[in-house]
Design a protein around this motif. Sequence first.
Motif, PDB file in Angstrom:
ATOM      1  N   SER A  71       0.833  -1.199   0.000  1.00 62.32           N
ATOM      2  CA  SER A  71       0.000   0.000   0.000  1.00 62.32           C
ATOM      3  C   SER A  71       0.869   1.251   0.000  1.00 62.32           C
ATOM      4  O   SER A  71       2.042   1.229   0.392  1.00 62.32           O
ATOM      5  CB  SER A  71      -0.912   0.002   1.229  1.00 62.32           C
ATOM      6  OG  SER A  71      -0.139   0.177   2.400  1.00 62.32           O
ATOM      7  N   GLN A  72       0.267   2.363  -0.408  1.00 64.43           N
ATOM      8  CA  GLN A  72       0.984   3.636  -0.425  1.00 64.43           C
ATOM      9  C   GLN A  72       1.494   4.023   0.961  1.00 64.43           C
ATOM     10  O   GLN A  72       2.655   4.435   1.091  1.00 64.43           O
ATOM     11  CB  GLN A  72       0.077   4.720  -1.031  1.00 64.43           C
ATOM     12  CG  GLN A  72       0.711   6.090  -1.098  1.00 64.43           C
ATOM     13  CD  GLN A  72       0.501   6.903   0.174  1.00 64.43           C
ATOM     14  OE1 GLN A  72      -0.563   6.833   0.789  1.00 64.43           O
ATOM     15  NE2 GLN A  72       1.507   7.638   0.581  1.00 64.43           N
ATOM     16  N   PRO A  73       0.699   3.873   2.046  1.00 66.90           N
ATOM     17  CA  PRO A  73       1.232   4.229   3.364  1.00 66.90           C
ATOM     18  C   PRO A  73       2.438   3.376   3.779  1.00 66.90           C
ATOM     19  O   PRO A  73       3.375   3.881   4.400  1.00 66.90           O
ATOM     20  CB  PRO A  73       0.049   4.010   4.308  1.00 66.90           C
ATOM     21  CG  PRO A  73      -1.159   4.143   3.441  1.00 66.90           C
ATOM     22  CD  PRO A  73      -0.741   3.581   2.099  1.00 66.90           C
ATOM     23  N   THR A  74       2.430   2.111   3.408  1.00 67.29           N
ATOM     24  CA  THR A  74       3.557   1.236   3.764  1.00 67.29           C
ATOM     25  C   THR A  74       4.815   1.641   2.997  1.00 67.29           C
ATOM     26  O   THR A  74       5.906   1.740   3.574  1.00 67.29           O
ATOM     27  CB  THR A  74       3.206  -0.240   3.485  1.00 67.29           C
ATOM     28  OG1 THR A  74       2.074  -0.583   4.277  1.00 67.29           O
ATOM     29  CG2 THR A  74       4.366  -1.159   3.819  1.00 67.29           C
ATOM     30  N   VAL A  75       4.672   1.906   1.706  1.00 67.89           N
ATOM     31  CA  VAL A  75       5.820   2.347   0.913  1.00 67.89           C
ATOM     32  C   VAL A  75       6.327   3.690   1.431  1.00 67.89           C
ATOM     33  O   VAL A  75       7.541   3.900   1.571  1.00 67.89           O
ATOM     34  CB  VAL A  75       5.467   2.415  -0.586  1.00 67.89           C
ATOM     35  CG1 VAL A  75       6.611   3.014  -1.397  1.00 67.89           C
ATOM     36  CG2 VAL A  75       5.116   1.024  -1.111  1.00 67.89           C
ATOM     37  N   SER A  76       5.405   4.591   1.752  1.00 67.47           N
ATOM     38  CA  SER A  76       5.801   5.903   2.297  1.00 67.47           C
ATOM     39  C   SER A  76       6.573   5.750   3.601  1.00 67.47           C
ATOM     40  O   SER A  76       7.539   6.482   3.843  1.00 67.47           O
ATOM     41  CB  SER A  76       4.565   6.773   2.521  1.00 67.47           C
ATOM     42  OG  SER A  76       4.005   7.140   1.286  1.00 67.47           O
ATOM     43  N   HIS A  77       6.172   4.815   4.438  1.00 66.76           N
ATOM     44  CA  HIS A  77       6.904   4.564   5.691  1.00 66.76           C
ATOM     45  C   HIS A  77       8.343   4.156   5.390  1.00 66.76           C
ATOM     46  O   HIS A  77       9.294   4.690   5.980  1.00 66.76           O
ATOM     47  CB  HIS A  77       6.196   3.478   6.509  1.00 66.76           C
ATOM     48  CG  HIS A  77       7.063   2.903   7.572  1.00 66.76           C
ATOM     49  ND1 HIS A  77       7.335   3.570   8.753  1.00 66.76           N
ATOM     50  CD2 HIS A  77       7.775   1.739   7.634  1.00 66.76           C
ATOM     51  CE1 HIS A  77       8.157   2.834   9.494  1.00 66.76           C
ATOM     52  NE2 HIS A  77       8.434   1.728   8.833  1.00 66.76           N
ATOM     53  N   HIS A  78       8.520   3.215   4.471  1.00 63.35           N
ATOM     54  CA  HIS A  78       9.873   2.756   4.129  1.00 63.35           C
ATOM     55  C   HIS A  78      10.703   3.891   3.521  1.00 63.35           C
ATOM     56  O   HIS A  78      11.894   4.021   3.830  1.00 63.35           O
ATOM     57  CB  HIS A  78       9.812   1.561   3.180  1.00 63.35           C
ATOM     58  CG  HIS A  78       9.349   0.299   3.825  1.00 63.35           C
ATOM     59  ND1 HIS A  78      10.040  -0.341   4.827  1.00 63.35           N
ATOM     60  CD2 HIS A  78       8.238  -0.447   3.616  1.00 63.35           C
ATOM     61  CE1 HIS A  78       9.400  -1.434   5.200  1.00 63.35           C
ATOM     62  NE2 HIS A  78       8.293  -1.513   4.480  1.00 63.35           N
ATOM     63  N   LEU A  79      10.077   4.707   2.686  1.00 61.36           N
ATOM     64  CA  LEU A  79      10.785   5.849   2.105  1.00 61.36           C
ATOM     65  C   LEU A  79      11.203   6.839   3.182  1.00 61.36           C
ATOM     66  O   LEU A  79      12.308   7.391   3.131  1.00 61.36           O
ATOM     67  CB  LEU A  79       9.901   6.538   1.057  1.00 61.36           C
ATOM     68  CG  LEU A  79       9.676   5.748  -0.231  1.00 61.36           C
ATOM     69  CD1 LEU A  79       8.531   6.358  -1.027  1.00 61.36           C
ATOM     70  CD2 LEU A  79      10.950   5.681  -1.054  1.00 61.36           C
ATOM     71  N   ARG A  80      10.352   7.054   4.173  1.00 55.82           N
ATOM     72  CA  ARG A  80      10.691   7.967   5.277  1.00 55.82           C
ATOM     73  C   ARG A  80      11.881   7.429   6.059  1.00 55.82           C
ATOM     74  O   ARG A  80      12.815   8.175   6.387  1.00 55.82           O
ATOM     75  CB  ARG A  80       9.487   8.174   6.204  1.00 55.82           C
ATOM     76  CG  ARG A  80       9.791   9.131   7.354  1.00 55.82           C
ATOM     77  CD  ARG A  80       8.595   9.342   8.278  1.00 55.82           C
ATOM     78  NE  ARG A  80       7.965   8.133   8.748  1.00 55.82           N
ATOM     79  CZ  ARG A  80       8.433   7.355   9.739  1.00 55.82           C
ATOM     80  NH1 ARG A  80       9.542   7.675  10.365  1.00 55.82           N
ATOM     81  NH2 ARG A  80       7.790   6.265  10.102  1.00 55.82           N
ATOM     82  N   VAL A  81      11.882   6.135   6.361  1.00 60.61           N
ATOM     83  CA  VAL A  81      12.998   5.533   7.107  1.00 60.61           C
ATOM     84  C   VAL A  81      14.307   5.709   6.330  1.00 60.61           C
ATOM     85  O   VAL A  81      15.334   6.099   6.896  1.00 60.61           O
ATOM     86  CB  VAL A  81      12.716   4.041   7.403  1.00 60.61           C
ATOM     87  CG1 VAL A  81      13.954   3.339   7.947  1.00 60.61           C
ATOM     88  CG2 VAL A  81      11.554   3.896   8.383  1.00 60.61           C
ATOM     89  N   LEU A  82      14.271   5.442   5.040  1.00 55.91           N
ATOM     90  CA  LEU A  82      15.482   5.576   4.217  1.00 55.91           C
ATOM     91  C   LEU A  82      15.929   7.031   4.093  1.00 55.91           C
ATOM     92  O   LEU A  82      17.126   7.315   4.074  1.00 55.91           O
ATOM     93  CB  LEU A  82      15.245   4.970   2.831  1.00 55.91           C
ATOM     94  CG  LEU A  82      15.148   3.446   2.802  1.00 55.91           C
ATOM     95  CD1 LEU A  82      14.600   2.970   1.463  1.00 55.91           C
ATOM     96  CD2 LEU A  82      16.485   2.805   3.102  1.00 55.91           C
ATOM     97  N   THR A  83      14.975   7.945   4.044  1.00 55.89           N
ATOM     98  CA  THR A  83      15.302   9.368   3.980  1.00 55.89           C
ATOM     99  C   THR A  83      15.925   9.839   5.287  1.00 55.89           C
ATOM    100  O   THR A  83      16.957  10.521   5.293  1.00 55.89           O
ATOM    101  CB  THR A  83      14.050  10.196   3.629  1.00 55.89           C
ATOM    102  OG1 THR A  83      13.543   9.737   2.375  1.00 55.89           O
ATOM    103  CG2 THR A  83      14.376  11.681   3.538  1.00 55.89           C
ATOM    104  N   GLU A  84      15.326   9.462   6.406  1.00 55.35           N
ATOM    105  CA  GLU A  84      15.853   9.862   7.712  1.00 55.35           C
ATOM    106  C   GLU A  84      17.229   9.266   7.980  1.00 55.35           C
ATOM    107  O   GLU A  84      18.052   9.880   8.654  1.00 55.35           O
ATOM    108  CB  GLU A  84      14.878   9.474   8.817  1.00 55.35           C
ATOM    109  CG  GLU A  84      13.625  10.322   8.824  1.00 55.35           C
ATOM    110  CD  GLU A  84      12.586   9.874   9.837  1.00 55.35           C
ATOM    111  OE1 GLU A  84      12.798   8.844  10.513  1.00 55.35           O
ATOM    112  OE2 GLU A  84      11.558  10.557   9.935  1.00 55.35           O
ATOM    113  N   ALA A  85      17.501   8.091   7.418  1.00 58.86           N
ATOM    114  CA  ALA A  85      18.811   7.462   7.595  1.00 58.86           C
ATOM    115  C   ALA A  85      19.864   8.049   6.663  1.00 58.86           C
ATOM    116  O   ALA A  85      21.049   7.739   6.791  1.00 58.86           O
ATOM    117  CB  ALA A  85      18.699   5.956   7.376  1.00 58.86           C
TER     118      ALA A  85
END
Length: 116
Positions: A71-85
């Motif tokens: 889902s879009q929210p799940t992909v967005s979560h992973h993108l946020r984690v990678l961005t913050e890292a």
Amino acid sequence: MTTIEALPLRDLRSCCAPLTRAPLSRANAESLAASLKALADPTRLRILSMIAAHADGESCVCDLTDPLQLSQPTVSHHLRVLTEAGFLEREKRGTWAYFRIVDDAFASIAHLLGRD
């Protein structure tokens, strides 16, 4: 329980000698581990690979949901984690956010592991 936040990879590279040259401080080791933890997920590795392989070297959530079957929210979560890292950069364009791999992200990890 305290959550350890990853320092941006650029900051880790400038503050820390490679672990093969000098012992890491506890704080730097915890920050590096937090960055590596962001990579230690099969979905996140696939996202990085998909973005890197994309024609322009960038993708939005809409490019990733179907191939990942998430889902879009799940992909967005992973993108946020990678961005913050510090592995991805985010650029907002209209209603969409586009993600690109940070130029020296993997070089920074290689440096810290003593492989540059």
